[in-house]
Motif scaffolding. Structure first.
Motif, PDB file in Angstrom:
ATOM      1  N   GLU A  36     -10.740   6.955  -3.156  1.00 28.54           N
ATOM      2  CA  GLU A  36     -11.525   6.574  -4.113  1.00 28.54           C
ATOM      3  C   GLU A  36     -13.103   6.122  -4.684  1.00 28.54           C
ATOM      4  O   GLU A  36     -13.605   5.894  -5.209  1.00 28.54           O
ATOM      5  N   LEU A  37     -12.334   4.696  -4.542  1.00 29.66           N
ATOM      6  CA  LEU A  37     -13.119   3.488  -4.791  1.00 29.66           C
ATOM      7  C   LEU A  37     -14.184   3.361  -3.505  1.00 29.66           C
ATOM      8  O   LEU A  37     -14.269   3.542  -2.632  1.00 29.66           O
ATOM      9  N   ARG A  38     -16.127   2.911  -3.856  1.00 30.43           N
ATOM     10  CA  ARG A  38     -16.407   2.706  -3.496  1.00 30.43           C
ATOM     11  C   ARG A  38     -17.472   1.776  -3.771  1.00 30.43           C
ATOM     12  O   ARG A  38     -18.182   2.231  -5.326  1.00 30.43           O
ATOM     13  N   LEU A  39     -17.729   0.613  -3.840  1.00 33.76           N
ATOM     14  CA  LEU A  39     -19.011  -0.068  -4.182  1.00 33.76           C
ATOM     15  C   LEU A  39     -20.893   0.313  -4.007  1.00 33.76           C
ATOM     16  O   LEU A  39     -20.554   1.259  -2.756  1.00 33.76           O
ATOM     17  N   HIS A  40     -21.020   0.579  -4.644  1.00 30.13           N
ATOM     18  CA  HIS A  40     -22.680   0.499  -4.575  1.00 30.13           C
ATOM     19  C   HIS A  40     -23.723  -1.168  -4.708  1.00 30.13           C
ATOM     20  O   HIS A  40     -22.392  -1.811  -5.014  1.00 30.13           O
ATOM     21  N   TYR A  41     -24.385  -1.469  -4.694  1.00 27.14           N
ATOM     22  CA  TYR A  41     -25.229  -2.462  -4.326  1.00 27.14           C
ATOM     23  C   TYR A  41     -26.521  -1.972  -5.198  1.00 27.14           C
ATOM     24  O   TYR A  41     -27.707  -0.843  -4.828  1.00 27.14           O
ATOM     25  N   GLN A  42     -27.146  -3.336  -6.155  1.00 25.23           N
ATOM     26  CA  GLN A  42     -28.163  -3.479  -6.565  1.00 25.23           C
ATOM     27  C   GLN A  42     -29.309  -4.232  -6.287  1.00 25.23           C
ATOM     28  O   GLN A  42     -27.971  -5.230  -6.424  1.00 25.23           O
TER      29      GLN A  42
END
Ligand code: C2E
Ligand code: MG
Ligand code: MG
Ligand code: MG
Length: 282
Positions: A39-45
């Motif tokens: 259920e986890l994920r990374l977004h990148y900015q």
């Protein structure tokens, strides 16, 4: 009479408090299983260079999207994870996923774009997170300069000699170390010269306020100036308007990050942007 049953009443207060506790308990239970349930994920900015619009670095931001419920914001679940003793597991997942993704990008021919991860106080001040980070970087075949960490000033100030030695070691190896939310902690400026940091991320409240008054503008400008004079990379956080962006350009701030430039997004949605490397900074 109605008052006694209303939200403002003593009973209402207890009810509210009880609901809050219950919600937290449930969240902790589900958070403990979030990793294995994927259920986890990374977004990148993106962090963008203001002189030429180059995509310089990315900040990895953790997202939790439970299967059976609304997404929960990191501002809510990170403190919970810290209290519940889950932060090391989550932190290791973040570390590993960011390194895995960075290695995948490099294999796809995109390199020179650093990925920064956030570390909270309980991760850094106890345990051996910093050592595990180093191991994680080499396990994925990355250079130390491919990864950076972000810490708040309060964490840096609380760091004892052992933690500082760990940070100095990472810094010498080439890992970027940024002070996150700069200007919001309770610290004097003199600590800056003693710490093994390479970047300042100026808190978004200063960016927000700078277009409101001459005083606020002066504070932002001073923060940019201090960072520059100390030879640090300076990043302005939370840029939301064209006006804020041009102000930062006038101040010769090196880097900026914010919704006006790019929102955080999943890795798949970034590859094209990274290939171009120069992004349209409006
Ligand atoms: P932060 O490290 O200061 O991250 C920046 C936050 O500002 C992010 O919120 C980002 O989505 C948001 N942001 C970016 N641009 C703008 C803008 O133009 N306007 C506004 N209003 N906000 C903007 P997010 O993703 O909700 O994360 C909140 C905080 O949670 C982070 O603050 C960081 O302290 C923590 N966090 C996030 N991911 C992790 C993680 O993997 N580990 C740890 N320990 N903490 C994390
Ligand atoms: Mg950060
Ligand atoms: Mg920040
Ligand atoms: Mg923050």
């Amino acid at each position: 009479r109605a008052k006694l049953d209303g939200r403002g009443s003593v009973q209402g207060f207890h009810q509210h408090f009880h609901d809050q506790l219950l919600r937290r308990h449930r969240l902790v239970d589900r958070l403990a299983r979030a990793i294995e349930r994927h259920e986890l994920r990374l977004h990148y900015q993106p962090q963008v260079a203001l002189v030429d619009g180059r995509l310089a670095h990315l900040e990895a931001l953790l997202r939790w999207e439970p299967d059976d419920a609304e997404p929960v914001a990191p501002g809510e679940f990170i403190p919970l994870a810290e209290h519940a003793g889950l932060i090391d597991r989550l932190g290791d997942w973040v570390m590993n996923e960011a390194c895995r993704q960075q290695a995948e990008w490099r294999a796809a021919g995109v390199d020179g774009i650093r990925v920064d991860i956030n570390l909270s106080g309980s991760q850094v001040l106890g345990g051996d997170t910093l050592r595990r980070l180093e191991a994680c970087v080499s396990r994925h075949g990355l250079c130390p300069a491919d990864i950076g960490i972000e810490l708040t000033e309060n964490v840096l100030i609380a760091a004892d000699e052992r933690v500082l030695a760990g940070l100095r070691h990472l810094r010498r190896r080439g890992v970027s170390i940024a002070i996150d939310d700069f200007g919001t902690g309770y610290s004097s400026l003199s600590y800056l010269k003693h710490l093994p940091v390479s970047a300042l991320k100026i808190d978004r409240t200063f960016v927000r306020d700078a277009t409101r008054s001459a005083e606020d503008r002066a504070i932002l400008e001073a923060a940019v100036f201090i960072g520059q004079r100390l030879g640090l990379e300076v990043v302005a956080e939370g840029v939301e308007t064209a006006e804020q962006l041009s102000l930062l350009r006038e101040m010769r701030c090196e880097l900026a990050q914010g919704y006006f430039l790019h929102r955080p997004r999943p890795a798949e949605a970034l590859l094209d942007l990274m290939r171009d490397a120069v992004v349209d900074a409006p």
